[in-house]
Design a protein around this motif. Structure first.
Motif, PDB file in Angstrom:
ATOM      1  N   VAL A  14      32.690  57.774  50.459  1.00 27.89           N
ATOM      2  CA  VAL A  14      31.847  56.878  49.663  1.00 27.89           C
ATOM      3  C   VAL A  14      32.294  56.912  48.213  1.00 27.89           C
ATOM      4  CG1 VAL A  14      29.834  57.036  51.184  1.00 27.89           C
ATOM      5  CG2 VAL A  14      30.045  58.633  49.309  1.00 27.89           C
ATOM      6  N   GLN A  15      32.127  55.799  47.550  1.00 26.40           N
ATOM      7  CA  GLN A  15      32.451  55.652  46.133  1.00 26.40           C
ATOM      8  C   GLN A  15      31.611  54.523  45.564  1.00 26.40           C
ATOM      9  OE1 GLN A  15      36.616  54.744  46.602  1.00 26.40           O
ATOM     10  NE2 GLN A  15      36.245  52.563  46.327  1.00 26.40           N
ATOM     11  N   ARG A  16      31.690  54.331  44.261  1.00 25.84           N
ATOM     12  CA  ARG A  16      30.913  53.289  43.608  1.00 25.84           C
ATOM     13  C   ARG A  16      31.245  51.925  44.221  1.00 25.84           C
ATOM     14  NH1 ARG A  16      31.098  50.400  37.882  1.00 25.84           N
ATOM     15  NH2 ARG A  16      29.012  49.515  37.986  1.00 25.84           N
ATOM     16  N   GLY A  17      30.189  51.154  44.470  1.00 26.93           N
ATOM     17  CA  GLY A  17      30.345  49.814  45.004  1.00 26.93           C
ATOM     18  C   GLY A  17      30.182  49.716  46.504  1.00 26.93           C
ATOM     19  N   LEU A  18      29.955  50.843  47.190  1.00 28.79           N
ATOM     20  CA  LEU A  18      29.796  50.807  48.639  1.00 28.79           C
ATOM     21  C   LEU A  18      28.345  50.461  48.983  1.00 28.79           C
ATOM     22  CD1 LEU A  18      31.094  51.339  51.443  1.00 28.79           C
ATOM     23  CD2 LEU A  18      30.157  53.647  51.264  1.00 28.79           C
ATOM     24  N   LEU A  19      28.172  49.421  49.784  1.00 28.22           N
ATOM     25  CA  LEU A  19      26.863  49.000  50.276  1.00 28.22           C
ATOM     26  C   LEU A  19      26.887  49.116  51.793  1.00 28.22           C
ATOM     27  CD1 LEU A  19      24.052  47.705  49.726  1.00 28.22           C
ATOM     28  CD2 LEU A  19      25.178  45.473  49.854  1.00 28.22           C
ATOM     29  N   MET A  20      25.901  49.820  52.362  1.00 27.92           N
ATOM     30  CA  MET A  20      25.838  50.061  53.813  1.00 27.92           C
ATOM     31  C   MET A  20      24.467  49.706  54.350  1.00 27.92           C
ATOM     32  SD  MET A  20      27.265  53.950  53.980  1.00 27.92           S
ATOM     33  CE  MET A  20      28.346  53.899  55.370  1.00 27.92           C
ATOM     34  N   VAL A  21      24.440  49.296  55.611  1.00 28.83           N
ATOM     35  CA  VAL A  21      23.184  49.093  56.332  1.00 28.83           C
ATOM     36  C   VAL A  21      23.149  50.120  57.450  1.00 28.83           C
ATOM     37  CG1 VAL A  21      21.776  47.517  57.708  1.00 28.83           C
ATOM     38  CG2 VAL A  21      23.171  46.617  55.849  1.00 28.83           C
ATOM     39  N   LEU A  22      22.138  50.976  57.417  1.00 29.00           N
ATOM     40  CA  LEU A  22      21.974  52.005  58.444  1.00 29.00           C
ATOM     41  C   LEU A  22      20.770  51.650  59.302  1.00 29.00           C
ATOM     42  CD1 LEU A  22      22.494  55.129  56.181  1.00 29.00           C
ATOM     43  CD2 LEU A  22      24.173  54.031  57.670  1.00 29.00           C
ATOM     44  N   GLY A  23      20.941  51.729  60.617  1.00 28.37           N
ATOM     45  CA  GLY A  23      19.865  51.413  61.548  1.00 28.37           C
ATOM     46  C   GLY A  23      19.076  52.641  61.956  1.00 28.37           C
ATOM     47  N   ILE A  58      15.222  50.307  58.790  1.00 26.16           N
ATOM     48  CA  ILE A  58      16.549  49.979  58.294  1.00 26.16           C
ATOM     49  C   ILE A  58      16.677  50.537  56.881  1.00 26.16           C
ATOM     50  CG2 ILE A  58      18.130  48.087  57.732  1.00 26.16           C
ATOM     51  CD1 ILE A  58      17.531  48.313  60.713  1.00 26.16           C
ATOM     52  N   THR A  59      17.845  51.081  56.544  1.00 27.02           N
ATOM     53  CA  THR A  59      18.111  51.589  55.205  1.00 27.02           C
ATOM     54  C   THR A  59      19.333  50.896  54.646  1.00 27.02           C
ATOM     55  OG1 THR A  59      17.212  53.757  55.771  1.00 27.02           O
ATOM     56  CG2 THR A  59      18.616  53.644  53.837  1.00 27.02           C
ATOM     57  N   LEU A  60      19.181  50.306  53.460  1.00 18.17           N
ATOM     58  CA  LEU A  60      20.322  49.796  52.708  1.00 18.17           C
ATOM     59  C   LEU A  60      20.666  50.880  51.706  1.00 18.17           C
ATOM     60  CD1 LEU A  60      19.055  46.175  51.965  1.00 18.17           C
ATOM     61  CD2 LEU A  60      20.745  46.849  53.649  1.00 18.17           C
ATOM     62  N   LEU A  61      21.886  51.358  51.751  1.00 14.85           N
ATOM     63  CA  LEU A  61      22.331  52.447  50.888  1.00 14.85           C
ATOM     64  C   LEU A  61      23.436  51.910  49.991  1.00 14.85           C
ATOM     65  CD1 LEU A  61      21.338  55.398  51.030  1.00 14.85           C
ATOM     66  CD2 LEU A  61      23.422  55.936  52.252  1.00 14.85           C
ATOM     67  N   TYR A  62      23.274  52.077  48.681  1.00 13.27           N
ATOM     68  CA  TYR A  62      24.278  51.613  47.727  1.00 13.27           C
ATOM     69  C   TYR A  62      24.695  52.773  46.833  1.00 13.27           C
ATOM     70  CZ  TYR A  62      26.592  49.175  43.957  1.00 13.27           C
ATOM     71  OH  TYR A  62      27.528  48.768  43.033  1.00 13.27           O
ATOM     72  N   VAL A  63      25.997  52.970  46.681  1.00 11.20           N
ATOM     73  CA  VAL A  63      26.520  54.054  45.839  1.00 11.20           C
ATOM     74  C   VAL A  63      26.807  53.477  44.456  1.00 11.20           C
ATOM     75  CG1 VAL A  63      28.323  55.785  45.557  1.00 11.20           C
ATOM     76  CG2 VAL A  63      27.516  55.199  47.851  1.00 11.20           C
ATOM     77  N   ILE A  76      31.077  65.947  41.368  1.00 15.29           N
ATOM     78  CA  ILE A  76      30.172  65.119  40.559  1.00 15.29           C
ATOM     79  C   ILE A  76      29.065  64.584  41.471  1.00 15.29           C
ATOM     80  CG2 ILE A  76      30.010  63.049  39.128  1.00 15.29           C
ATOM     81  CD1 ILE A  76      33.015  63.385  38.560  1.00 15.29           C
ATOM     82  N   PRO A  77      27.787  64.669  41.050  1.00 18.08           N
ATOM     83  CA  PRO A  77      26.698  64.149  41.886  1.00 18.08           C
ATOM     84  C   PRO A  77      26.857  62.652  42.183  1.00 18.08           C
ATOM     85  CG  PRO A  77      25.829  65.478  40.093  1.00 18.08           C
ATOM     86  CD  PRO A  77      27.286  65.298  39.825  1.00 18.08           C
ATOM     87  N   LEU A  78      26.360  62.255  43.336  1.00 18.84           N
ATOM     88  CA  LEU A  78      26.352  60.848  43.726  1.00 18.84           C
ATOM     89  C   LEU A  78      25.088  60.179  43.213  1.00 18.84           C
ATOM     90  CD1 LEU A  78      27.571  61.023  47.435  1.00 18.84           C
ATOM     91  CD2 LEU A  78      28.635  59.709  45.625  1.00 18.84           C
ATOM     92  N   GLU A  79      25.252  59.022  42.628  1.00 16.45           N
ATOM     93  CA  GLU A  79      24.116  58.188  42.224  1.00 16.45           C
ATOM     94  C   GLU A  79      23.941  57.142  43.314  1.00 16.45           C
ATOM     95  OE1 GLU A  79      22.271  58.767  39.522  1.00 16.45           O
ATOM     96  OE2 GLU A  79      23.560  60.450  38.993  1.00 16.45           O
TER      97      GLU A  79
END
Length: 179
Positions: free
Chosen positions: A68-77, A47-52, A89-92
């Motif tokens: 995607v933008q700042r504040g997006l939290l996702m759970v990827l299976g 599982i991956t939790l991805l936060y921008v 602009i690079p994504l953090e």
């Protein structure tokens, strides 16, 4: 052997030994990444939790594009193949990985009531703002620091910080975010 009503004779399916396993390993890792160019197509075995944290762009998950933008939290299976594509602009991004077994261990805990979180075709997602955004970034900063300190050996601290993230996801996820 004692009687069944004896406190030293634990029932076969008692929950206390399950939720207090001292030898249980929590293989959780968290890292901050800067994505300046389109990433390679990835699939994790867990599982991956991805936060921008900053920037804008899109993430392609199983051939479908999501902004995607700042504040997006996702759970990827494990069945989510994904690729990150930043704009100019690079994504953090903060990426937290955990095993599927650890995710099930968290979801099975009746005290957290994560019954609403299900792994679907669309990723479980929430767009955070205000106090929840600040709290999430604090938890992620602590998780990244603890992971670096333990050098990917894992521990209970990582597990409980990840449980906080799952609790935030439980309270704020939006099933209609991508419709």
């Amino acid at each position: 052997m004692g009687k069944k009503n004896n406190i030293n004779y634990l029932p076969l399916f008692a929950s206390s030994p399950y939720y207090s396993k001292k030898e249980f390993q929590f293989p959780i890792t968290a890292v901050n990444k800067t994505v300046a160019n389109t990433s390679v197509l990835k699939n994790n075995s867990g599982i991956t939790l991805l936060y921008v944290r900053g920037g804008q762009g899109k993430i392609i998950i199983n051939t479908r594009e999501y902004p995607v933008q700042r504040g997006l939290l996702m759970v990827l299976g494990t069945y989510h193949y994904y690729q990150v594509q930043p704009d100019e602009i690079p994504l953090e991004i903060t990426k937290c990985r955990l095993s599927y077994d650890t995710f099930l261990y968290m979801a099975a805990n009746p005290y957290y009531r994560l019954y609403e979180l299900r792994l679907n075709v669309d990723p479980i997602s929430c767009l955070l703002d205000g106090r929840m955004l600040i709290r999430t970034e604090q938890v992620l900063d602590e998780l990244v620091a603890v992971t670096a300190k333990h050098k990917h050996q894992g521990g209970e601290t990582e597990f409980f910080l990840c449980m906080k993230l799952m609790g935030i996801m439980q309270k704020t996820h939006n099933n209609d975010l991508w419709k």
